[in-house]
Scaffold this active site. Structure first.
Site, PDB file in Angstrom:
ATOM      1  N   TYR A 145      56.693  39.229  36.642  1.00  0.00           N
ATOM      2  CA  TYR A 145      55.582  39.370  35.686  1.00  0.00           C
ATOM      3  C   TYR A 145      54.291  38.809  36.279  1.00  0.00           C
ATOM      4  CZ  TYR A 145      59.501  39.980  32.436  1.00  0.00           C
ATOM      5  OH  TYR A 145      60.649  40.400  31.821  1.00  0.00           O
TER       6      TYR A 145
ATOM      7  N   GLU B 237      40.244  44.272  39.177  1.00  0.00           N
ATOM      8  CA  GLU B 237      38.949  43.845  38.639  1.00  0.00           C
ATOM      9  C   GLU B 237      37.970  43.571  39.776  1.00  0.00           C
ATOM     10  OE1 GLU B 237      37.899  43.367  35.308  1.00  0.00           O
ATOM     11  OE2 GLU B 237      39.726  44.516  34.928  1.00  0.00           O
TER      12      GLU B 237
ATOM     13  N   ALA C 231      35.174  41.990  39.697  1.00  0.00           N
ATOM     14  CA  ALA C 231      34.694  40.603  39.655  1.00  0.00           C
ATOM     15  C   ALA C 231      35.666  39.683  40.401  1.00  0.00           C
ATOM     16  CB  ALA C 231      34.539  40.134  38.210  1.00  0.00           C
TER      17      ALA C 231
ATOM     18  N   ARG D  59      37.746  40.525  42.807  1.00  0.00           N
ATOM     19  CA  ARG D  59      37.675  40.809  44.249  1.00  0.00           C
ATOM     20  C   ARG D  59      36.455  40.125  44.864  1.00  0.00           C
ATOM     21  NH1 ARG D  59      38.988  45.905  42.300  1.00  0.00           N
ATOM     22  NH2 ARG D  59      36.953  46.731  42.879  1.00  0.00           N
TER      23      ARG D  59
ATOM     24  N   GLU E  10      35.071  37.336  43.743  1.00  0.00           N
ATOM     25  CA  GLU E  10      35.392  35.910  43.775  1.00  0.00           C
ATOM     26  C   GLU E  10      36.335  35.588  44.938  1.00  0.00           C
ATOM     27  OE1 GLU E  10      34.950  35.733  38.927  1.00  0.00           O
ATOM     28  OE2 GLU E  10      36.947  35.715  39.834  1.00  0.00           O
TER      29      GLU E  10
ATOM     30  N   GLU F 177      39.841  33.855  35.083  1.00  0.00           N
ATOM     31  CA  GLU F 177      39.539  35.285  35.224  1.00  0.00           C
ATOM     32  C   GLU F 177      40.671  36.117  34.630  1.00  0.00           C
ATOM     33  OE1 GLU F 177      37.213  38.179  35.582  1.00  0.00           O
ATOM     34  OE2 GLU F 177      36.480  36.554  36.854  1.00  0.00           O
TER      35      GLU F 177
ATOM     36  N   SER G 225      33.816  35.403  29.294  1.00  0.00           N
ATOM     37  CA  SER G 225      32.931  35.545  30.440  1.00  0.00           C
ATOM     38  C   SER G 225      32.227  34.230  30.752  1.00  0.00           C
ATOM     39  CB  SER G 225      31.894  36.639  30.153  1.00  0.00           C
ATOM     40  OG  SER G 225      31.018  36.788  31.230  1.00  0.00           O
TER      41      SER G 225
END
Length: 140
Positions: free
Chosen positions: A36, A47, A49, A51, A53, A88, A117
């Site tokens: 999982y 995402e 964002a 990647r 980070e 995230e 966010s």
């Protein structure tokens, strides 16, 4: 139709007339949990964002090597990065739940997404602040 507490099969959840899912224990539970988690990591890689980070973390690690960061500084940066990854992931989960439960634009849905966010933003600032501190202190 009597209420059973189960959603329909279209949601991937046991429906009426089907046996309940057996909870795994012991080693098989560990394997299931790892599976999982791996699926969550694959989802998070989708995402943009995250990647970005991840790229920023790799760049920070390279810069830490160049400036001669201490072992403690590497560990602290890795912990901050893992916290950011966790936030995230939670933010992405919040966004998906809000989109599923309330696909129309709503003030409550907007607030939920904005708060998630903001939590990620706070950790981005913490990561960038610590990385900046390590770099600047290496020149002092």
């Amino acid at each position: 139709m009597p209420a059973t507490g189960h959603a329909g099969e279209e949601n991937g959840i046991v429906g009426m007339g089907q046996a309940p899912i057996e909870k795994k224990t012991g080693f098989s539970h560990l394997i299931a949990a790892a599976t999982y988690s791996a699926a969550g990591a694959r989802r998070l890689l989708g995402e943009a964002a995250f990647r970005h980070e991840l790229i920023a973390f790799v760049v920070a690690m390279v810069i830490f090597t160049v400036v001669g960061a201490s072992f403690f500084q590497y560990v602290a940066m890795a912990i901050l990065f893992l916290l950011m990854v966790a936030f995230e992931a939670l933010n992405t989960a919040i966004e998906e739940i809000v989109d599923r439960v309330s696909p129309e634009i709503s003030e409550m849905g907007k607030h939920s997404k904005d708060l998630g966010s903001f939590a990620v933003f706070c950790l981005i600032v913490a990561n960038a602040g610590f990385a900046g501190y390590v770099v600047i202190s290496s020149f002092l």
